[in-house]
Design a protein around this motif. Structure first.
Motif, PDB file in Angstrom:
ATOM      1  N   UNK A   9      98.714  67.236  72.591  1.00 57.61           N
ATOM      2  CA  UNK A   9      99.981  66.841  71.971  1.00 57.61           C
ATOM      3  C   UNK A   9      99.768  65.660  71.020  1.00 57.61           C
ATOM      4  N   UNK A  10      98.987  64.681  71.445  1.00 58.94           N
ATOM      5  CA  UNK A  10      98.716  63.527  70.591  1.00 58.94           C
ATOM      6  C   UNK A  10      97.952  63.945  69.336  1.00 58.94           C
ATOM      7  N   UNK A  11      96.990  64.849  69.496  1.00 64.25           N
ATOM      8  CA  UNK A  11      96.260  65.350  68.331  1.00 64.25           C
ATOM      9  C   UNK A  11      97.198  66.078  67.373  1.00 64.25           C
ATOM     10  N   UNK A  12      98.262  66.668  67.913  1.00 65.95           N
ATOM     11  CA  UNK A  12      99.242  67.388  67.104  1.00 65.95           C
ATOM     12  C   UNK A  12     100.278  66.466  66.471  1.00 65.95           C
ATOM     13  N   UNK A  13     100.135  65.157  66.708  1.00 70.34           N
ATOM     14  CA  UNK A  13     101.035  64.187  66.099  1.00 70.34           C
ATOM     15  C   UNK A  13     102.365  64.029  66.792  1.00 70.34           C
ATOM     16  N   UNK A  14     102.385  64.243  68.108  1.00 70.33           N
ATOM     17  CA  UNK A  14     103.643  64.181  68.848  1.00 70.33           C
ATOM     18  C   UNK A  14     103.752  62.905  69.678  1.00 70.33           C
ATOM     19  N   UNK A  15     104.954  62.334  69.771  1.00 73.33           N
ATOM     20  CA  UNK A  15     105.186  61.297  70.770  1.00 73.33           C
ATOM     21  C   UNK A  15     105.216  61.947  72.148  1.00 73.33           C
ATOM     22  N   UNK A  16     104.730  61.228  73.154  1.00 74.76           N
ATOM     23  CA  UNK A  16     104.573  61.800  74.493  1.00 74.76           C
ATOM     24  C   UNK A  16     105.429  61.041  75.501  1.00 74.76           C
ATOM     25  N   UNK A  17     106.071  61.800  76.379  1.00 79.52           N
ATOM     26  CA  UNK A  17     106.712  61.252  77.577  1.00 79.52           C
ATOM     27  C   UNK A  17     105.930  61.779  78.771  1.00 79.52           C
TER      28      UNK A  17
ATOM     29  N   UNK B 177      99.645  54.988  75.451  1.00 77.77           N
ATOM     30  CA  UNK B 177      99.933  53.555  75.340  1.00 77.77           C
ATOM     31  C   UNK B 177     101.448  53.397  75.266  1.00 77.77           C
ATOM     32  N   UNK B 178     102.035  52.897  76.343  1.00 74.31           N
ATOM     33  CA  UNK B 178     103.497  52.805  76.427  1.00 74.31           C
ATOM     34  C   UNK B 178     104.040  51.938  75.296  1.00 74.31           C
ATOM     35  N   UNK B 179     105.004  52.501  74.573  1.00 80.15           N
ATOM     36  CA  UNK B 179     105.597  51.777  73.471  1.00 80.15           C
ATOM     37  C   UNK B 179     104.803  51.833  72.190  1.00 80.15           C
ATOM     38  N   UNK B 180     103.690  52.596  72.195  1.00 78.22           N
ATOM     39  CA  UNK B 180     102.861  52.722  70.990  1.00 78.22           C
ATOM     40  C   UNK B 180     102.617  54.181  70.627  1.00 78.22           C
ATOM     41  N   UNK B 181     102.193  54.989  71.604  1.00 79.49           N
ATOM     42  CA  UNK B 181     101.983  56.414  71.357  1.00 79.49           C
ATOM     43  C   UNK B 181     102.969  57.276  72.147  1.00 79.49           C
TER      44      UNK B 181
ATOM     45  N   UNK C 110     108.046  59.310  64.677  1.00 77.69           N
ATOM     46  CA  UNK C 110     106.983  59.427  63.681  1.00 77.69           C
ATOM     47  C   UNK C 110     105.894  58.389  63.912  1.00 77.69           C
ATOM     48  N   UNK C 111     106.286  57.161  64.252  1.00 75.15           N
ATOM     49  CA  UNK C 111     105.305  56.101  64.478  1.00 75.15           C
ATOM     50  C   UNK C 111     104.448  56.396  65.702  1.00 75.15           C
ATOM     51  N   UNK C 112     105.090  56.831  66.787  1.00 76.69           N
ATOM     52  CA  UNK C 112     104.337  57.180  67.997  1.00 76.69           C
ATOM     53  C   UNK C 112     103.382  58.342  67.723  1.00 76.69           C
ATOM     54  N   UNK C 113     103.874  59.350  67.006  1.00 78.54           N
ATOM     55  CA  UNK C 113     103.043  60.515  66.725  1.00 78.54           C
ATOM     56  C   UNK C 113     101.832  60.168  65.887  1.00 78.54           C
ATOM     57  N   UNK C 114     102.012  59.348  64.848  1.00 77.94           N
ATOM     58  CA  UNK C 114     100.895  58.951  63.995  1.00 77.94           C
ATOM     59  C   UNK C 114      99.882  58.112  64.773  1.00 77.94           C
ATOM     60  N   UNK C 115     100.383  57.215  65.620  1.00 78.76           N
ATOM     61  CA  UNK C 115      99.480  56.382  66.415  1.00 78.76           C
ATOM     62  C   UNK C 115      98.704  57.223  67.424  1.00 78.76           C
ATOM     63  N   UNK C 116      99.375  58.228  68.001  1.00 81.15           N
ATOM     64  CA  UNK C 116      98.699  59.104  68.947  1.00 81.15           C
ATOM     65  C   UNK C 116      97.580  59.885  68.286  1.00 81.15           C
ATOM     66  N   UNK C 117      97.861  60.432  67.109  1.00 78.17           N
ATOM     67  CA  UNK C 117      96.828  61.172  66.374  1.00 78.17           C
ATOM     68  C   UNK C 117      95.629  60.268  66.082  1.00 78.17           C
ATOM     69  N   UNK C 118      95.885  59.046  65.615  1.00 79.30           N
ATOM     70  CA  UNK C 118      94.789  58.124  65.311  1.00 79.30           C
ATOM     71  C   UNK C 118      93.976  57.789  66.554  1.00 79.30           C
ATOM     72  N   UNK C 119      94.650  57.709  67.699  1.00 80.70           N
ATOM     73  CA  UNK C 119      93.975  57.354  68.949  1.00 80.70           C
ATOM     74  C   UNK C 119      92.949  58.396  69.374  1.00 80.70           C
ATOM     75  N   UNK C 120      93.253  59.680  69.180  1.00 77.39           N
ATOM     76  CA  UNK C 120      92.388  60.733  69.711  1.00 77.39           C
ATOM     77  C   UNK C 120      91.369  61.262  68.700  1.00 77.39           C
TER      78      UNK C 120
END
Length: 375
Positions: free
Chosen positions: A285-293, A305-309, A336-346
């Protein structure tokens, strides 16, 4: 290096153990090593993965009572024969439970070092399915993994659990993610219109539909105005979930590029299971640019990362899941911010990097065994 991968599950099965075993075999072949896979035979009528990168030896199996999607290996001489015929340097035990335990015993008899990969929270499953038995589950885990030359844990939470319960010789080995397959630009507007014809925010879940996944926690999300819940996967809980998740769309099992297209077409990814030793779908999901719950437990603690991705919520708390989704639904900029940060993380968590780390562990174990023999 000649490696026998003994796994409780392998494609065409769709689960974390099967996927990780397949990726491991592929990487070993890519690096010039010689793996062979030993796995339970698939159900009748299910063809083995035609794209397996190496020979696969199937042992007879039966469906697990009450959960026919899971096959349990029967006793067979094929396992030990494969270790001998392949002249294995090391045995890789993927989530050893039934077949893996026999693989461990055969490796010990033949003097072959064994690396055991911890992937399944048996203690959590014992609580879910039996309401008790957690202590007995940990005794079995300790017995099985204690016999290995090395145990690999996929997350810091799993490593802590293993060490706390007396499992020796544990190291960290996370999972990779295919960032070429799972990426934001696979978003499909036609699919989105099909899933949410009134332009609803799409909240997706991907995974097995089984009691331990607690997908029913999404019932409150189904009640949010302007939200459509989409469920991808199959399993014994599906009939009940179709009743308890009103308005949800059930897509069944999806794989490969089709799954990647579905992932990228979500707006929010919600995972509910509290017993994840890693949680590969969160990475996808993070690679797909999604915010995660996700629950603040197990593998997601390392990934989100709570509050970041994304947002981590108390495990088994349907209200917290609903309110986390509500807050994301109300804030497109935050999504959008969470999704972009998640993609960058992985982006650096490739299977190649993870596979090379595994080969390093094999080399370490083999060196230790040679030193012991020399002494």
């Amino acid at each position: 290096m000649r490696v026998v991968i003994v796994t409780e599950s392998f494609p065409p099965d769709v689960n974390g153990v099967a996927h990780c075993a397949l990726q491991t075999a592929r990487h070993l072949v890519d690096r010039g090593h010689a793996p062979v896979v030993v796995a339970p035979a698939p159900a009748p009528g299910h063809k083995p993965d035609a794209f397996a990168p190496c020979p696969v030896v199937h042992v007879p199996s039966l469906p697990l009572p009450g959960y026919p999607q899971v096959r349990v290996a029967l006793p067979s001489r094929r396992l030990a024969a494969t270790l001998v015929e392949h002249r294995a340097d090391v045995v890789h035990l993927a989530s050893p439970f039934v077949l893996g335990v026999r693989g461990m015993a055969a490796a010990a008899r033949l003097g072959i070092p064994a690396v055991a990969v911890y992937q399944t929270d048996l203690a959590g499953y014992a609580r879910t399915y039996m309401g008790a038995g957690e202590a007995a589950a940990w005794r079995r885990i300790r017995s099985v993994h204690g016999a290995a030359d090395l145990t690999l844990a996929p997350s810091s939470a799993a490593l802590h659990d293993l060490e706390t319960h007396g499992v020796p010789r544990v190291e960290m080995w996370p999972r990779g993610v295919d960032t070429e397959r799972f990426r934001p630009d696979r978003r499909d507007e036609a699919l989105r219109r099909e899933l949410a014809p009134n332009g609803e925010l799409i909240v997706g879940y991907v995974g097995r539909l089984a009691p331990e996944k607690q997908v029913e926690l999404l019932a409150g999300v189904c009640g949010l105005e302007g939200v459509r819940v989409v469920i991808v996967g199959d399993g014994p809980s599906r009939p009940g979930l179709e009743q308890s998740l009103p308005g949800a769309v059930f897509l069944g099992r999806r794989t490969g590029d089709d799954l990647a297209r579905v992932f990228a077409s979500f707006d929010v990814f919600a995972h509910t299971g509290p017993f994840e030793t890693f949680c590969q779908t969160v990475q996808e999901a993070m690679a797909s640019g999604l915010p995660v719950v996700a629950p603040a437990a197990g593998g997601p603690l390392d990934l989100v990362a709570h509050g970041s991705t994304g947002l981590l919520v108390p495990p088994c708390d349907a209200t917290a899941v609903r309110e986390a989704v509500r807050s994301l639904a109300a804030d497109p900029g935050l999504r959008a911010a969470f999704g972009a940060a998640g993609r960058a993380t992985v982006e650096g968590r490739t299977w190649a990097a993870v596979g090379d780390r595994l080969i390093g562990y094999y080399t370490k174990v083999l060196a230790g065994c040679r030193t012991a023999v020399a002494a």
